[in-house]
Write a protein that holds these residues in place. Structure first.
Motif, PDB file in Angstrom:
ATOM      1  N   GLY A  46      -0.494 -10.067  10.032  1.00  0.00           N
ATOM      2  CA  GLY A  46      -0.947  -9.242  11.207  1.00  0.00           C
ATOM      3  C   GLY A  46       0.527  -8.320  11.518  1.00  0.00           C
ATOM      4  O   GLY A  46       0.018  -7.099  12.105  1.00  0.00           O
ATOM      5  N   THR A  47       1.541  -8.589  11.265  1.00  0.00           N
ATOM      6  CA  THR A  47       2.844  -7.757  11.453  1.00  0.00           C
ATOM      7  C   THR A  47       2.654  -6.562  10.579  1.00  0.00           C
ATOM      8  O   THR A  47       2.797  -5.550  10.868  1.00  0.00           O
ATOM      9  CB  THR A  47       3.982  -8.717  11.121  1.00  0.00           C
ATOM     10  OG1 THR A  47       4.117  -9.701  11.908  1.00  0.00           O
ATOM     11  CG2 THR A  47       5.150  -7.442  11.389  1.00  0.00           C
ATOM     12  N   ILE A  92       0.001  -5.089   8.718  1.00  0.00           N
ATOM     13  CA  ILE A  92      -1.061  -4.285   8.955  1.00  0.00           C
ATOM     14  C   ILE A  92      -1.063  -3.792  10.260  1.00  0.00           C
ATOM     15  O   ILE A  92      -1.243  -2.443  10.532  1.00  0.00           O
ATOM     16  CB  ILE A  92      -2.470  -5.002   8.889  1.00  0.00           C
ATOM     17  CG1 ILE A  92      -2.548  -5.780   7.480  1.00  0.00           C
ATOM     18  CG2 ILE A  92      -3.637  -4.247   9.432  1.00  0.00           C
ATOM     19  CD1 ILE A  92      -3.785  -6.795   7.502  1.00  0.00           C
ATOM     20  N   GLY A  93      -0.607  -4.302  11.361  1.00  0.00           N
ATOM     21  CA  GLY A  93      -0.397  -3.694  12.528  1.00  0.00           C
ATOM     22  C   GLY A  93       0.611  -2.268  12.447  1.00  0.00           C
ATOM     23  O   GLY A  93       0.379  -1.378  13.358  1.00  0.00           O
ATOM     24  N   PHE A  94       1.720  -2.714  11.885  1.00  0.00           N
ATOM     25  CA  PHE A  94       2.845  -1.730  11.712  1.00  0.00           C
ATOM     26  C   PHE A  94       2.192  -0.249  11.018  1.00  0.00           C
ATOM     27  O   PHE A  94       2.292   0.755  11.294  1.00  0.00           O
ATOM     28  CB  PHE A  94       4.157  -2.032  10.787  1.00  0.00           C
ATOM     29  CG  PHE A  94       5.130  -1.144  10.864  1.00  0.00           C
ATOM     30  CD1 PHE A  94       6.063  -0.583  11.845  1.00  0.00           C
ATOM     31  CD2 PHE A  94       5.196  -0.293   9.559  1.00  0.00           C
ATOM     32  CE1 PHE A  94       6.787   0.405  11.443  1.00  0.00           C
ATOM     33  CE2 PHE A  94       6.095   0.687   9.342  1.00  0.00           C
ATOM     34  CZ  PHE A  94       6.911   1.023  10.203  1.00  0.00           C
ATOM     35  N   LEU A  95       1.365  -0.836   9.848  1.00  0.00           N
ATOM     36  CA  LEU A  95       0.852   0.361   8.874  1.00  0.00           C
ATOM     37  C   LEU A  95       0.008   1.043   9.793  1.00  0.00           C
ATOM     38  O   LEU A  95      -0.265   2.348   9.590  1.00  0.00           O
ATOM     39  CB  LEU A  95       0.294  -0.042   7.739  1.00  0.00           C
ATOM     40  CG  LEU A  95       1.502  -0.471   6.712  1.00  0.00           C
ATOM     41  CD1 LEU A  95       0.709  -1.205   5.611  1.00  0.00           C
ATOM     42  CD2 LEU A  95       2.403   0.336   6.329  1.00  0.00           C
ATOM     43  N   ALA A  96      -0.987   0.455  10.490  1.00  0.00           N
ATOM     44  CA  ALA A  96      -2.267   1.147  11.291  1.00  0.00           C
ATOM     45  C   ALA A  96      -1.573   2.003  12.563  1.00  0.00           C
ATOM     46  O   ALA A  96      -1.949   2.962  12.563  1.00  0.00           O
ATOM     47  CB  ALA A  96      -3.025  -0.335  11.924  1.00  0.00           C
ATOM     48  N   GLY A 127      -5.538 -12.244   8.588  1.00  0.00           N
ATOM     49  CA  GLY A 127      -4.340 -12.244   9.534  1.00  0.00           C
ATOM     50  C   GLY A 127      -4.821 -12.435  11.126  1.00  0.00           C
ATOM     51  O   GLY A 127      -5.778 -12.537  11.519  1.00  0.00           O
ATOM     52  N   TYR A 128      -3.375 -12.532  11.681  1.00  0.00           N
ATOM     53  CA  TYR A 128      -3.775 -12.825  13.259  1.00  0.00           C
ATOM     54  C   TYR A 128      -3.971 -11.266  13.923  1.00  0.00           C
ATOM     55  O   TYR A 128      -2.946 -10.532  13.892  1.00  0.00           O
ATOM     56  CB  TYR A 128      -2.627 -13.402  13.762  1.00  0.00           C
ATOM     57  CG  TYR A 128      -2.391 -14.690  13.453  1.00  0.00           C
ATOM     58  CD1 TYR A 128      -3.534 -15.578  13.385  1.00  0.00           C
ATOM     59  CD2 TYR A 128      -1.174 -15.536  12.990  1.00  0.00           C
ATOM     60  CE1 TYR A 128      -3.591 -16.992  13.197  1.00  0.00           C
ATOM     61  CE2 TYR A 128      -1.379 -16.699  12.680  1.00  0.00           C
ATOM     62  CZ  TYR A 128      -2.344 -17.380  12.603  1.00  0.00           C
ATOM     63  OH  TYR A 128      -2.485 -18.839  12.245  1.00  0.00           O
ATOM     64  N   ALA A 186      -1.317  -8.107  15.319  1.00  0.00           N
ATOM     65  CA  ALA A 186      -1.384  -6.634  15.009  1.00  0.00           C
ATOM     66  C   ALA A 186      -1.718  -5.404  15.798  1.00  0.00           C
ATOM     67  O   ALA A 186      -1.302  -4.510  15.923  1.00  0.00           O
ATOM     68  CB  ALA A 186      -2.721  -6.613  13.920  1.00  0.00           C
ATOM     69  N   VAL A 187      -2.471  -5.728  16.961  1.00  0.00           N
ATOM     70  CA  VAL A 187      -2.886  -4.916  17.982  1.00  0.00           C
ATOM     71  C   VAL A 187      -1.502  -4.388  18.699  1.00  0.00           C
ATOM     72  O   VAL A 187      -1.135  -3.178  18.784  1.00  0.00           O
ATOM     73  CB  VAL A 187      -3.941  -5.586  18.917  1.00  0.00           C
ATOM     74  CG1 VAL A 187      -3.752  -4.664  20.221  1.00  0.00           C
ATOM     75  CG2 VAL A 187      -5.341  -5.683  18.248  1.00  0.00           C
ATOM     76  N   PHE A 188      -0.764  -5.481  18.886  1.00  0.00           N
ATOM     77  CA  PHE A 188       0.481  -5.413  19.874  1.00  0.00           C
ATOM     78  C   PHE A 188       1.596  -4.605  18.985  1.00  0.00           C
ATOM     79  O   PHE A 188       2.002  -3.682  19.523  1.00  0.00           O
ATOM     80  CB  PHE A 188       1.219  -6.691  20.213  1.00  0.00           C
ATOM     81  CG  PHE A 188       2.407  -6.731  20.778  1.00  0.00           C
ATOM     82  CD1 PHE A 188       2.444  -6.249  22.026  1.00  0.00           C
ATOM     83  CD2 PHE A 188       3.514  -6.928  20.488  1.00  0.00           C
ATOM     84  CE1 PHE A 188       3.742  -5.917  22.883  1.00  0.00           C
ATOM     85  CE2 PHE A 188       4.917  -6.592  20.922  1.00  0.00           C
ATOM     86  CZ  PHE A 188       4.780  -6.239  22.241  1.00  0.00           C
TER      87      PHE A 188
END
Length: 410
Positions: free
Chosen positions: A211-212, A214-218, A260-261, A265-267
């Protein structure tokens, strides 16, 4: 003879949806800085609808877990995007110095305390008790918005607002491992030696890391795509609504597909995307759109909760359930927060505000419905009843205090 009046139920639903959407537009403005927050009004409207209609006597929430789960899920990811866009310096230690204490100390202590309380006062089975602790542990990013930090372009020096925003942004995702602990317990029993390794490596390490990352990369990719690759003259033509949904749905969907969570990721994606001072005017419009969507779904959800409160009032007024709810809200969360913040440079009032204002709401509904969809839990109805009472009491208690609290925030 031509029939002029359509009696199809679908049209009634459309009319109801239109009325609720209008209420979502009007009520937050009418009751701004008043002692009644929008969630309180929606609850009262739901109770009034049930009282006037009188057709909900056989309503069984267990028959609607999937619908409630998906509605609450969508509200949460929109709220998490909104929270991430608000944080001015998402990668500064000053942003997280208090909320990390709340996440690493307050949250586990709340889970342990609530789980023990559910086992002791409500006689919940171990799996149900752990689920109870997990689902009421996060500070809700939806209802806590009353005291969250300001929109992206507005400077806000309040440690309380920043602490509540950053805590609420991450602890919804961090409640997932504990929810899965309850699910494993319900599936496999008390012999944890058979499954504790799988739970730790998959549900804790892998899913949080996924989650961390993928969220950062996205968030980084979307920012580069929108503001670096496209011509600057075209930036004003990009639909803020479409972009807001992309920032929300793309990292969430991708992360969930990879196991993942998605909440984390969204946050993280929203924080990464908004970490650019040169595009601050665009961040305001993104924030405003997500807030409008959030308001609409909050109205629908809490009107539904109000209806459920009315039709289940006899079960909700159980003495042990009320005692459990009050103990969680007035003792377990505030004490856990105070322990976490004890040796910090915060004033007594700031420690009290961050400790006490752990509002429970949409996140609790989601985790409960999510767990019920995964496995059959003992004491399911007791969990529904006590969680409903906690949400209602939290909405009224924290909501009524929000207006007076805002006047003291600096």
């Amino acid at each position: 003879m031509t029939q002029l009046f359509s009696l199809e139920s679908y049209n009634y639903y459309l009319l109801a949806a239109g009325i609720i959407t209008l209420l979502a537009a009007l009520i937050p403005n009418i009751f701004q800085k008043k002692y009644l927050t929008p969630a309180i009004i929606y609850l009262l409207i739901g109770i009034g609808i049930a009282f006037a209609g009188g057709k909900y006597g056989n309503f069984d929430i267990m028959q609607h877990t999937n619908a409630i789960r998906h509605i609450s899920e969508f509200v949460l990811i929109i709220a998490l995007t909104n929270a991430g866009l608000k944080i001015k310096k998402p990668f500064s230690w000053q942003t997280w110095k208090y909320s990390f204490r709340l996440l690493l100390i307050t949250m586990p202590l709340t889970i342990i305390g609530a789980a023990y309380l559910g086992w002791w006062l409500l006689s919940l089975a171990p799996a149900a008790a752990v689920l109870f602790g997990a689902l009421i542990s996060p500070t809700d990013p939806v209802l806590a918005s009353e005291l969250q930090t300001s929109r992206p372009s507005k400077k806000d020096l309040s440690k309380i607002r920043l602490g509540l925003t950053s805590e609420a942004g991450l602890n919804d995702g961090l409640a997932f491992p504990f929810t899965y602990f309850a699910i494993y317990l319900a599936k496999n029993g008390l012999d944890y030696s058979q499954w504790i390794g799988e739970w730790f490596y998959i549900e804790v390490l892998y899913k949080i890391a996924a989650g961390t990352i993928i969220g950062f990369l996205a968030g980084w990719f979307l920012y580069k795509l929108i503001f670096k690759i496209t011509d600057e003259s075209h930036h004003s033509n990009i639909s803020r609504g479409i972009l807001s949904l992309a920032i929300t749905l793309l990292p969430y969907g991708l992360t969930e597909l990879l196991g993942g969570y998605g909440f984390i990721a969204v946050f993280i994606a929203a924080c990464t995307f908004s970490n650019q001072e040169d595009q601050i005017q665009h961040m305001d419009t993104l924030h405003d759109f997500t807030e409008e969507i959030e308001r609409i779904f909050v109205a629908f959800l809490f009107i539904f909760v109000g209806i459920y409160v009315y039709v289940s009032i006899n079960e909700l007024l159980d003495l042990m359930i009320i005692a459990t709810a009050l103990t969680v809200l007035l003792f377990i969360r505030p004490l856990s927060g105070w322990i976490a913040l004890y040796k910090t440079d915060l004033s007594t009032f700031e420690k009290f505000a961050l400790s006490f204002y752990g509002i429970r709401g949409v996140g609790s509904l989601f985790y409960m419905m999510y767990a019920f969809d995964k496995v059959t839990f003992p004491n399911a109805y007791e969990l529904i009843h006590v969680t409903t009472v906690i949400i209602v009491l939290s909405v009224f208690m924290h909501g009524i205090l929000a207006a007076s609290m805002q006047k003291k925030l600096v």
